[in-house]
Design a protein around this motif. Structure first.
Motif, short mmCIF file in Angstrom:
data_model
loop_
_atom_site.label_atom_id
_atom_site.label_comp_id
_atom_site.label_asym_id
_atom_site.label_seq_id
_atom_site.Cartn_x
_atom_site.Cartn_y
_atom_site.Cartn_z
N ASP A 171 0.91 -1.22 0.21
CA ASP A 171 -0.06 0.06 -0.04
C ASP A 171 0.73 1.55 -0.25
N THR A 190 -5.53 -0.05 -1.80
CA THR A 190 -6.00 1.31 -1.53
C THR A 190 -7.38 1.16 -0.59
N TRP A 195 -5.89 5.70 2.69
CA TRP A 195 -6.23 5.83 1.38
C TRP A 195 -7.26 6.55 0.84
N GLY A 201 -4.79 5.29 -6.50
CA GLY A 201 -3.44 4.72 -6.32
C GLY A 201 -2.50 5.20 -7.52
N SER A 214 -9.03 -2.56 -4.18
CA SER A 214 -9.34 -1.95 -2.88
C SER A 214 -10.29 -2.79 -2.18
#
Length: 225
Positions: A171, A190, A195, A201, A214
């Protein structure tokens, strides 16, 4: 050359903070507050963008070079203690990660910039430690932490996997950079709390991530590419 998309990797290497446990908002806030107390004029967003995924020795080296502030005796230990106390109150695993890992049919391990005490504390608190059968590796076990490839190469060697056959889930830019330098395929995650501002990202893709995801319900698809 890294492993080909469409084939299962021989080993999946997970970062911990921000990938397995939603720790980054907590730990970065503790670090920012600690740095402010010793006179470093830095805000949370700067700490996030510069130091997420980076080991404490590396962080403190940057602080001394860039801000001219040397950490007083006991500072790092105090920040670590405050962070662990915050984890005890608030730390959670990422949604769906435990089930996603259990569903995998390939070996897995953890390779993290965190020190061993924090790493095992985090994984124990969230119930994730047994999923890795003791295969948990820390940057303290290698000469150089991320963004250098040492930790990922060490983990692959310990797990008996060729680097080119490994897939890393990361990450942070230092983590992605380290995986690329190790000759491994890497995907960016993410879904962590830090985030929220950039779910796409873009910086992870620029650093070399093959793709971004994600949601752990997509993990098996992400792994085979």
């Amino acid at each position: 050359m890294t492993g080909n998309a469409g084939t299962a990797p021989a080993l999946v290497i997970f970062d911990c903070d921000g990938v397995l446990v939603d720790s980054e908002p907590l730990s970065l806030a503790c670090l920012t507050a600690g740095l402010n107390r010793i006179g470093v004029p830095i805000d949370l967003e700067t700490v996030r963008s510069r130091f997420a995924g980076t080991s404490m020795p590396s962080i403190m080296g940057h602080i001394e070079r860039d801000y001219g502030v040397a950490a007083p005796a006991g500072f790092v230990d105090d920040v670590k203690a405050e962070t662990l106390a915050t984890f005890d109150r608030e730390l959670k695993a990422l949604n769906g990660v435990a089930g996603a890992i259990r569903a995998l049919s390939v070996p897995v391990c953890v390779a993290s910039s965190s020190d061993p005490v924090r790493l095992r504390h985090s994984l124990t608190l969230t119930g994730l430690l047994p999923l890795f059968s003791g295969n948990v590796f820390s940057s303290t076990q290698v000469p150089r932490g991320k963004p250098h490839p040492d930790l990922f190469l060490f983990a692959a060697e310990r797990m008996g996997a060729a680097p080119a056959a490994c897939l890393v889930i990361e990450d942070s830019v230092p983590g992605v950079t380290a995986a690329v330098a190790a000759g491994m395929r890497v995907v960016g995650f993410t879904g962590g709390g830090h985030w929220g501002h950039d779910p796409e990202g873009a910086d992870l893709l620029r650093a070399g991530a093959a793709t971004i995801f994600s949601d752990y319900s997509n993990l098996s698809k992400v792994i085979t590419g």
